[in-house]
Design a protein around this motif. Structure first.
Motif, PDB file in Angstrom:
ATOM      1  N   GLU A 188       0.851  -1.188   0.000  1.00  9.81           N
ATOM      2  CA  GLU A 188       0.000   0.000   0.000  1.00  9.81           C
ATOM      3  C   GLU A 188       0.891   1.243   0.000  1.00  9.81           C
ATOM      4  N   THR A 189       0.556   2.205  -0.832  1.00 10.20           N
ATOM      5  CA  THR A 189       1.322   3.451  -0.866  1.00 10.20           C
ATOM      6  C   THR A 189       0.427   4.567  -1.415  1.00 10.20           C
ATOM      7  N   VAL A 190       0.845   5.796  -1.270  1.00 11.30           N
ATOM      8  CA  VAL A 190       0.067   6.934  -1.739  1.00 11.30           C
ATOM      9  C   VAL A 190       0.778   7.622  -2.894  1.00 11.30           C
ATOM     10  N   LEU A 191       0.012   8.369  -3.681  1.00  7.11           N
ATOM     11  CA  LEU A 191       0.580   9.095  -4.811  1.00  7.11           C
ATOM     12  C   LEU A 191      -0.325  10.261  -5.165  1.00  7.11           C
ATOM     13  N   PRO A 192       0.231  11.322  -5.790  1.00  8.73           N
ATOM     14  CA  PRO A 192      -0.616  12.391  -6.323  1.00  8.73           C
ATOM     15  C   PRO A 192      -1.507  11.828  -7.419  1.00  8.73           C
ATOM     16  N   ALA A 193      -2.762  12.244  -7.450  1.00  6.68           N
ATOM     17  CA  ALA A 193      -3.722  11.692  -8.407  1.00  6.68           C
ATOM     18  C   ALA A 193      -3.275  11.883  -9.852  1.00  6.68           C
ATOM     19  N   TYR A 194      -2.573  12.983 -10.136  1.00  7.18           N
ATOM     20  CA  TYR A 194      -2.183  13.238 -11.517  1.00  7.18           C
ATOM     21  C   TYR A 194      -1.119  12.268 -12.018  1.00  7.18           C
ATOM     22  N   ARG A 195      -0.495  11.513 -11.108  1.00  7.53           N
ATOM     23  CA  ARG A 195       0.518  10.540 -11.506  1.00  7.53           C
ATOM     24  C   ARG A 195      -0.076   9.146 -11.768  1.00  7.53           C
ATOM     25  N   ARG A 196      -1.380   9.022 -11.711  1.00  5.15           N
ATOM     26  CA  ARG A 196      -2.003   7.697 -11.790  1.00  5.15           C
ATOM     27  C   ARG A 196      -1.605   6.936 -13.051  1.00  5.15           C
ATOM     28  N   GLN A 197      -1.725   7.565 -14.211  1.00  4.06           N
ATOM     29  CA  GLN A 197      -1.433   6.859 -15.452  1.00  4.06           C
ATOM     30  C   GLN A 197       0.035   6.467 -15.533  1.00  4.06           C
ATOM     31  N   GLN A 198       0.909   7.376 -15.147  1.00  2.00           N
ATOM     32  CA  GLN A 198       2.348   7.101 -15.188  1.00  2.00           C
ATOM     33  C   GLN A 198       2.703   5.947 -14.256  1.00  2.00           C
TER      34      GLN A 198
END
Length: 364
Positions: free
Chosen positions: A200-210
């Protein structure tokens, strides 16, 4: 180096998805495959600025305010924007703007203003909301480290000043590979059980595709399982305005005089002084009036911005000292910020901050 390499590096610092919905940051004019001959840095793009780039022999202008905000049905030189577009294209000049994406970025425009004022413990005043996702995926135990490290490489796992953040639980995964598959483990047609790690980890939503693309390329499974969940937490690493503290408190009048001198302001407009000491300072470069309620709720002693609404001076007169220093004046040091970024990333690139004062507002 090519112009596109420079722009890609700038977007790593201030990603375009951080810009506000009304904005038009990014590439404005030109082809980016050309080799960069130099970069001219400015707050606003005017005809005089384009002429300055031509004189210097530079083919790249990087501005804070976008030259183009709206669509065109024709470009015939009827105003300064159209004339700049025509002149830039004629001279093969690329124009690129870093606007609210740079405002909202960590260590962006408002951090530079805070640095000029001498603020410490600077943090975002209004962090972005609904801008994070949680990724959950599953990997074979022996390959989990490799998958996890790829996710970190592509922007996952950053929380505050910590990176490589994740939570991991070991368990058993089951699957049966069908005809035409190429399973990493197990046999076609047989139920297989594998020791796996839930990551489990977090990320900025705009990085989803990358991140999705990187995960699918790095994962050993032909069909890896993964899920994205919206996270309601605020994103403290991006947002509008900043707030910080002075090392020593100052009187209202001393503070305002210092601000006037530091930002070379023709006229500091401010609310009624109440004899308070100034130590906690909230600010937003440019048109930041929308953040005044947040500054008050954060118990700031003063709110500094470039533009303020008339009636706010009445409504908040007993809550906070308001200091309005002008849009251009508040953001003028953005040129220094972009200069320092490019100087570190491309030490061989010829750089110059414009010598032209593009402020359209004059003081009598």
């Amino acid at each position: 180096m090519k112009i596109k390499e420079i722009l890609n590096a700038l977007e790593m610092f201030a990603p375009l998805p951080l810009q506000d919905g009304f904005d038009n940051a990014g590439l404005q004019i030109g082809l980016t495959d050309a080799e960069a001959t130099g970069a001219l840095l400015c707050l606003d793009v005017t005809e005089a600025v384009v002429d300055e780039a031509v004189t210097l022999g530079y083919n790249l202008i990087i501005s804070h305010h976008p030259l183009i905000f709206k669509g065109f049905k024709s470009i015939i030189g009827k105003d300064y924007v159209e004339r700049c577009v025509i002149k830039a294209i004629k001279n093969d000049i690329v124009i690129y703007s870093m606007h609210t994406n740079l405002d909202n970025a960590l260590q962006g425009v408002n951090y530079k203003i805070a640095e000029k004022i001498g603020l410490k413990q600077v943090r975002i005043l209004e962090p972005k909301e609904n801008a994070l996702l949680k990724l959950v995926t599953f990997a074979p135990r022996k390959q989990a480290d490799g998958v996890r490290n790829i996710l970190f490489k592509y922007g996952c796992g950053c929380i505050g000043n910590y990176d490589s953040c994740s939570y991991n639980v070991e368990g058993k995964g089951t699957f049966r590979a069908g005809k035409g598959t190429h399973p990493f483990c197990g046999k076609i047609g047989e139920l297989h059980q594998e020791d796996e790690v839930r990551i489990e980890t977090v990320l900025p939503a705009y990085r989803r595709q990358q991140v999705t693309t990187a995960l699918l390329e790095a994962h050993p499974y032909e069909e890896p399982a993964y899920d994205f969940y919206p996270v309601q937490n605020v994103w403290a690493q991006a947002g509008a305005g900043v707030i910080g503290e002075l090392e020593e408190p100052e009187t209202e009048s001393d503070f305002l005089r210092r601000i006037k001198q530091t930002f070379e302001v023709g006229c500091v407009k401010h609310s009624r002084m109440a004899g308070r000491l100034i130590q906690k300072v909230a600010l937003c470069g440019g048109a930041g009036a929308f953040l005044l309620p947040r500054a008050v709720s954060s118990q700031a002693d003063v709110f500094i911005t470039g533009e303020m609404k008339y009636h706010d001076y009445f409504y908040y007169e007993n809550s906070i000292l308001i200091a309005e220093i002008g849009h251009y004046e508040s953001e003028q040091y953005t040129k220094e910020l972009i200069y320092s970024l490019l100087e570190k990333m491309f030490p061989s690139l010829e750089l110059q901050m414009t010598r032209i004062n593009t402020n359209p507002i004059k003081y009598l």
